[in-house]
Design a protein around this motif. Structure first.
Motif, PDB file in Angstrom:
ATOM      1  N   ASP A  80       0.800  -1.222   0.000  1.00  8.38           N
ATOM      2  CA  ASP A  80       0.000   0.000   0.000  1.00  8.38           C
ATOM      3  C   ASP A  80       0.836   1.276   0.000  1.00  8.38           C
ATOM      4  OD1 ASP A  80      -2.490  -1.120  -0.187  1.00  8.38           O
ATOM      5  OD2 ASP A  80      -2.843  -1.213   1.965  1.00  8.38           O
ATOM      6  N   GLN A  81       2.145   1.166   0.150  1.00  5.31           N
ATOM      7  CA  GLN A  81       2.989   2.356   0.120  1.00  5.31           C
ATOM      8  C   GLN A  81       2.990   2.993  -1.269  1.00  5.31           C
ATOM      9  OE1 GLN A  81       6.846   2.474   2.579  1.00  5.31           O
ATOM     10  NE2 GLN A  81       6.726   0.360   1.876  1.00  5.31           N
ATOM     11  N   THR A  82       2.885   4.287  -1.310  1.00  7.35           N
ATOM     12  CA  THR A  82       3.028   4.957  -2.603  1.00  7.35           C
ATOM     13  C   THR A  82       4.488   4.889  -3.027  1.00  7.35           C
ATOM     14  OG1 THR A  82       3.518   7.121  -1.640  1.00  7.35           O
ATOM     15  CG2 THR A  82       1.178   6.558  -1.991  1.00  7.35           C
ATOM     16  N   PRO A  83       4.753   5.010  -4.313  1.00  2.19           N
ATOM     17  CA  PRO A  83       6.150   4.992  -4.765  1.00  2.19           C
ATOM     18  C   PRO A  83       6.992   6.076  -4.094  1.00  2.19           C
ATOM     19  CG  PRO A  83       4.673   4.753  -6.624  1.00  2.19           C
ATOM     20  CD  PRO A  83       3.814   5.061  -5.443  1.00  2.19           C
ATOM     21  N   GLU A  84       6.395   7.276  -3.913  1.00  2.00           N
ATOM     22  CA  GLU A  84       7.125   8.383  -3.304  1.00  2.00           C
ATOM     23  C   GLU A  84       7.507   8.080  -1.855  1.00  2.00           C
ATOM     24  OE1 GLU A  84       4.707   9.864  -6.690  1.00  2.00           O
ATOM     25  OE2 GLU A  84       4.287   8.590  -4.957  1.00  2.00           O
ATOM     26  N   ILE A  85       6.593   7.452  -1.114  1.00  4.15           N
ATOM     27  CA  ILE A  85       6.873   7.087   0.279  1.00  4.15           C
ATOM     28  C   ILE A  85       7.949   6.011   0.334  1.00  4.15           C
ATOM     29  CG2 ILE A  85       5.915   5.945   2.310  1.00  4.15           C
ATOM     30  CD1 ILE A  85       5.186   8.852   2.125  1.00  4.15           C
ATOM     31  N   THR A 107       8.700  -1.673 -12.024  1.00  9.25           N
ATOM     32  CA  THR A 107       7.625  -0.908 -11.390  1.00  9.25           C
ATOM     33  C   THR A 107       7.605  -1.222  -9.905  1.00  9.25           C
ATOM     34  OG1 THR A 107       5.960  -2.630 -11.835  1.00  9.25           O
ATOM     35  CG2 THR A 107       6.203  -0.877 -13.481  1.00  9.25           C
ATOM     36  N   GLY A 117       5.781   0.157  -5.735  1.00  8.37           N
ATOM     37  CA  GLY A 117       4.824   0.974  -4.998  1.00  8.37           C
ATOM     38  C   GLY A 117       3.384   0.607  -5.301  1.00  8.37           C
ATOM     39  N   TYR A 118       2.462   1.342  -4.706  1.00 11.00           N
ATOM     40  CA  TYR A 118       1.026   1.065  -4.819  1.00 11.00           C
ATOM     41  C   TYR A 118       0.598   0.972  -6.278  1.00 11.00           C
ATOM     42  CZ  TYR A 118      -4.009   1.624  -4.197  1.00 11.00           C
ATOM     43  OH  TYR A 118      -5.375   1.446  -4.218  1.00 11.00           O
ATOM     44  N   LEU A 119      -0.021  -0.177  -6.610  1.00 11.70           N
ATOM     45  CA  LEU A 119      -0.511  -0.464  -7.961  1.00 11.70           C
ATOM     46  C   LEU A 119       0.589  -0.395  -9.021  1.00 11.70           C
ATOM     47  CD1 LEU A 119      -3.986   1.364  -7.944  1.00 11.70           C
ATOM     48  CD2 LEU A 119      -3.494  -1.050  -7.516  1.00 11.70           C
ATOM     49  N   ARG A 161       2.746   1.922  -9.558  1.00 14.73           N
ATOM     50  CA  ARG A 161       2.788   3.233 -10.203  1.00 14.73           C
ATOM     51  C   ARG A 161       4.193   3.826 -10.289  1.00 14.73           C
ATOM     52  NH1 ARG A 161      -2.621   5.662  -7.179  1.00 14.73           N
ATOM     53  NH2 ARG A 161      -4.163   4.630  -8.521  1.00 14.73           N
ATOM     54  N   GLY A 162       5.112   3.276  -9.503  1.00 16.88           N
ATOM     55  CA  GLY A 162       6.483   3.757  -9.573  1.00 16.88           C
ATOM     56  C   GLY A 162       7.195   3.236 -10.804  1.00 16.88           C
TER      57      GLY A 162
END
Length: 311
Positions: free
Chosen positions: A100-105, A127, A129-131, A133-134
């Protein structure tokens, strides 16, 4: 090579890490290129080469029904990565919270705050992060904020095809183990413990070792293969039969190997079976005598093939 499962506070243990990100299933030629670039960058800067991966494979958690069979066991992957001169292997437990972490986090908290990464190396299609997206482009964008160098490895090509774990799996699944080896950089193999079977091979005059193999690992297509068997530091020529033994109305798929000119007891031993070539399909014979004649032909062919390899 040091193996860690915790990323928190890692910058306090290792100096100026250069981090390679990926799943590295198979540690194939593409992965080997990435890791060699990672090690090269670390050597040039006096840094620590680190491979960051997850256990289990993220697909096991995110979409277990579609999770692909693994090309390597965790131990086999560790051994191959260690041979590439990586100093630290980070195998982080993967769960839904991490997903669930975003790529930025992920970049800020994990790579920067806790690891202090000085450099990051990824494949062109990585790729995270979340989904998922990174992307490499995002890593490039964030590099100036978090002060790390980024290197993106372009596609590695063999015979006009991009090397990938998916391509290799597909080749092994149809028995093209020799072709798969060109993309892996080694022959596909399985490892397992020798267990008691039906002892039918011994009754036919060709004793076999039955392997207990992890169900999560990829096993080649049914058929008879020329193999090398590795036991206690030695290796032997042999034949492997993968299938259900239709001549005897078998129903359970298994892997059994016959070691040519070998007569030691292997029960309980952990062995490695490396598949070099498929020599025929598994088939049903009318009588055990017909099967014996075919096995004799298979052994003769195996010896001839081995002579060709050694010439």
């Amino acid at each position: 090579m040091y193996i860690n499962h915790e990323w928190r506070g890692l910058k306090n243990r290792y100096r100026d890490m250069i981090v390679g990100l990926g799943n590295f299933d198979g540690v194939h030629i593409g992965h080997q290129k990435l890791i060699s670039e990672l090690v090269k960058m670390a050597r040039m800067t006096g840094s620590t080469p680190v491979v960051f991966t997850f256990n289990p494979h993220p697909m096991v958690v995110l979409n277990p029904g579609k999770s692909p069979p693994l090309l390597l066991s965790r131990e086999a992957k560790q051994n191959l990565i260690a041979e590439l001169e990586v100093e630290v292997l980070l195998q982080v437990p993967f769960d839904l919270e991490f997903a669930d972490q975003t790529p930025e986090i992920f970049v800020k908290t994990v790579l920067h705050d806790e690891m202090g990464a000085r450099g990051i190396v990824v494949g062109y299609n990585y790729t995270f992060g979340y989904l998922g997206r990174g992307t490499p482009a995002l890593l490039q964008e964030l590099s100036s904020i978090y002060n790390y160098h980024i290197k993106v490895i372009p596609p590695v090509m063999v015979q006009g095809q991009v090397v990938s774990s998916t391509l290799i799996r597909n080749l092994i699944l149809i028995g093209k183990v020799n072709e798969a080896s060109k993309f892996l950089g080694y022959y596909p193999f399985v490892e397992g413990q020798v267990v008691t079977g039906e002892r039918r091979g011994s009754s036919l005059g060709f004793p076999t070792a039955n392997l207990n193999i992890d169900n999560n690992l990829l096993v080649p297509a049914n058929g008879v293969y020329l193999v090398r068997i590795y036991i206690d530091g030695d290796n032997y020529l042999g034949l492997a039969n993968i299938g259900t033994k239709p001549t005897f109305q078998g129903k359970t798929r298994n892997v059994e190997v016959h070691l040519i000119d070998f007569d030691r007891n292997l029960y309980g031993k952990n062995i490695k079976v490396s598949f070099t070539k498929k020599i025929r399909e598994e088939k049903q014979f009318k009588t055990p005598s017909d099967l014996i004649k075919q096995i004799e032909k298979d052994i003769s062919q195996a010896k001839l093939e081995w002579l060709k390899v050694r010439e």
